[in-house]
Design an enzyme around this catalytic site. Structure first.
Site, PDB file in Angstrom:
ATOM      1  CB  CYS D  92      -0.730   0.192   1.303  1.00 41.99           C
ATOM      2  SG  CYS D  92      -1.705  -1.147   1.495  1.00 41.99           S
ATOM      3  CG  HIS D 110      -5.962   0.088   2.409  1.00 44.57           C
ATOM      4  ND1 HIS D 110      -7.456  -0.026   1.420  1.00 44.57           N
ATOM      5  CD2 HIS D 110      -5.608  -1.116   1.689  1.00 44.57           C
ATOM      6  CE1 HIS D 110      -6.962  -1.249   1.185  1.00 44.57           C
ATOM      7  NE2 HIS D 110      -5.954  -2.238   0.722  1.00 44.57           N
ATOM      8  CG  HIS D 112      -8.912  -5.478   2.767  1.00 45.33           C
ATOM      9  ND1 HIS D 112      -8.288  -6.527   2.380  1.00 45.33           N
ATOM     10  CD2 HIS D 112      -8.500  -4.323   2.349  1.00 45.33           C
ATOM     11  CE1 HIS D 112      -7.227  -6.862   1.669  1.00 45.33           C
ATOM     12  NE2 HIS D 112      -7.245  -4.852   1.567  1.00 45.33           N
ATOM     13  CD  GLU D 141     -27.133  15.410  11.779  1.00 48.15           C
ATOM     14  OE1 GLU D 141     -27.926  15.181  11.071  1.00 48.15           O
ATOM     15  OE2 GLU D 141     -26.595  16.165  12.262  1.00 48.15           O
ATOM     16  CG  HIS D 212      -8.946  -3.737  -2.514  1.00 49.74           C
ATOM     17  ND1 HIS D 212      -7.161  -3.177  -3.673  1.00 49.74           N
ATOM     18  CD2 HIS D 212      -8.307  -3.903  -1.726  1.00 49.74           C
ATOM     19  CE1 HIS D 212      -6.219  -3.750  -3.194  1.00 49.74           C
ATOM     20  NE2 HIS D 212      -7.285  -3.040  -1.718  1.00 49.74           N
TER      21      HIS D 212
END
Lengths: 249, 249, 249, 249
Positions: D92, D110, D112, D141, D212
């Site tokens: 990443c 990040h 999943h 909201e 992903h």
């Protein structure tokens, strides 16, 4: 007797007692984070103790809340007597105050629980306009976790009867009704609608806000938390029942 | 031998042993709260040890339960020998006693799990009246977590055979059946229906209460908890299977 | 060198090292309980370290597992060299041994996860018989958490290529396939079907058991746990996709 | 002033301060594991502090992450100034750097999360091609937990207006839009698509990756985490709304 404004404001949030409001709000925020009620700094908790109102600040990650983060307001004057310099007051403050003023509450809990939001969305989608502005459910045991307020006319199973009035909690055959008000662009603008709903539904233990969440109160933390949990259970069950084509009433 | 009434009642709930009933009920309540079984002070747990019955009180937040909150009853006389002054006895008490009296149980667990409630709602909605008062499921491995009682006639896979009787737990090809009784306005009024279901279903390890929850028992805490978890797993799986159009039997 | 049978058996399960197998199985059982994989004493975990196989016992509440509860087997002779007197060996033992014998695994995890069970039920209900005995999914990033074994022919995105063979983990465009075997009345009778599935699917990282759960292995605890988590994620996603009418492949 | 390369690299990850980046990433990974965002070693977290970028390594079980596991990169030179020998850098890394370079972020998360994946699958299945590459939702909201970036043209409820520009967070009547990019075989190859999406959607607070997960950033850990939680809430609510036939906009 010394006024609050003369004392050290930090003393108002410093106590070894786990149920001192500043500590209690912090531990409740951690529990409510685990329940998914205050994710992304949403929602809030306030406790009123005598003439002091304790309020969690705006924008703080709820599971990290600390006693020193609390705002403290004088309930009589509505002036803050302690303001943590790093934070802004919660936009929920007028709503919490409405529960104290109009209902004599000692604690008010505001959640963004998805079950509350989904219940308001389901009601919004109903063909019958009369059903769009209230969540109603009956004949589910958990309803007995909710106070009947003082004058629920449909009650036939009051736990205690005083002078002919029904008191205590709702019975199994009572219908629980929670009004739904429309959301506004700014949370503080909900105040008038909330007060109106409280007047129109004098027994209700909570007000749902469409596409937003729910405000639940009680005479103390124990009752407010028990009602918040019982309502969330009923909202979740209601969503699942709806998904299975089962009626709420 | 000193009678219970002569000793200090608080000694009955004071022990450093984590599996002393007063401590054990407290730790089980915390676990069950995390499982969503006792939200909003719903549900309950009781343990019978010899001729003492330990009972969690009514209306206490389950995840905060402490040993000193417990009621203790003499099983022979059905008199409380310890009553915490701040609390009322649980309305579940007669139901717990039914499990001790009619089944010789050592522990009884009552949950408001939504999966139990949903299973009773699904059964209620079935077109065939014969299917409305029993939850039945087969050919799921977790069924093996449930005791067969003493005389399950459909069993073909007994773990142990003694004198021709099937004993031990249900086998994979057995059908698990849990009777469903209708709820009443007041929990204590369920007692007669519960006793009747126990007589009618002499092998059942639990009784479901429509729109309310489930009572599960066992010879000790380990068996009661294992059966409560296995049943909740099967109720949850059953709800999901129903949602996918899959049959339980 | 002293044989295992000459030493104090309790020394085999006594270590201050948190990743000593007896300690590691205990902490994994607590994690897996929280994940809902081993509710009601279901499921199990085993670790092989050199020529010792550590096995959690049958019927113990997984979240309460202690190092001293472990069985220890000599991998060469298949004899127990430590048996806790209070317990019976797990019925999963032959299945765990199959993973060690046929796959050279260092750890094997067995869960009763509802997502694994539901995936086998969905496959069972498919109109095409060819799809009933394998769970297959592709183009989901989490597939990359699963080892490709040694000879996945459909692979086009191998992480590492040695001598033309594809090794490492599956790629995003590979299809993950997990065989499904039918359940048996007694868990130990699954052994033959499991061994057959391992021969027929030489690259598979796990075997699903219909209406029962899944067995997942790996060269060590880290790989077995990563694969068990990744597969459970894919089973859960698969169930949700199926509910939304979305295809797995 | 000493360059980073002259000092002891381990000093970069050693601090008693719980919000030192090496400690903070470790505690965030434990939280995100509990939220189901980083199961099976998936997902990741990075913090940029001044000219140092801290990165969790590849393939480590997130709930076991330790400060000494961290990679540290010099943001100016993009050279690693600390590399734990046992690990590989996260795939990443280029994506995290894109958030720092193109958005001036201080933290990038990040996940999943299945809710993120399901939202991309729902969009993929929509009949209107214009709706396939963006998740859009309004009048919920929790949207107010997301920054508006700098130029959201549809905004009518800006919290603060500076020189005519809308700043602060999105309002209740704004539409939240998160672009969706297609996944690639190798995570590092996503970099170009991510950078393109950031250019095309200059206000977006996150980018979804089809099948992903999601990349979310913020000026600091607090904002990145609040936005990641608020988005996950909205993805989950969106999936549930879709299942009930309710529109997102």
């Amino acid at each position: 007797m010394a006024s609050h404004t003369e004392q050290d404001p930090d003393a108002l949030v410093t106590s070894p007692d786990p149920i001192h409001p500043a500590n209690h709000i912090s531990s409740l925020c951690r529990k409510f984070y685990d329940l998914g009620w205050v994710t992304g700094t949403g929602g809030g908790v306030s406790i009123r103790k005598d003439d002091l109102v304790y309020l969690a600040p705006s924008g703080v990650q709820k599971e990290m809340m600390q006693p020193e983060d609390m705002f403290v307001m004088d309930y009589q004057t509505k002036q803050y007597i302690r303001k943590p310099p790093a934070y802004k007051p919660s936009a929920c403050t007028p709503l919490f105050l409405a529960a104290y003023t109009h209902r004599g509450a000692g604690c008010c809990i505001h959640t963004h629980s998805q079950w509350a939001v989904l219940v308001t969305l389901i009601c919004e989608s109903l063909p019958n306009p009369a059903e769009r502005n209230v969540f109603a459910i009956r004949e589910i045991e958990q309803i007995k976790g909710i106070s009947r307020g003082s004058s629920n006319p449909s009650s036939s199973t009051s736990e205690i009867a005083e002078g002919g009035r029904k008191v205590g909690n709702l019975g199994y055959f009572d219908t629980l009704r929670i009004p739904i008000i429309e959301n506004t662009a700014h949370e503080e603008d909900l105040e008038e609608r909330m007060a109106e709903a409280m007047r129109e539904w004098p027994e209700c233990a909570a007000v749902l806000v469409r596409r937003h969440g729910v405000y639940v109160w009680g005479r103390d933390v124990g009752q407010a938390k028990t009602q918040a949990e019982s309502l969330d259970y009923l909202f979740q069950l209601g969503v699942r029942m709806h998904g299975m084509g089962l009626k709420w009433t």
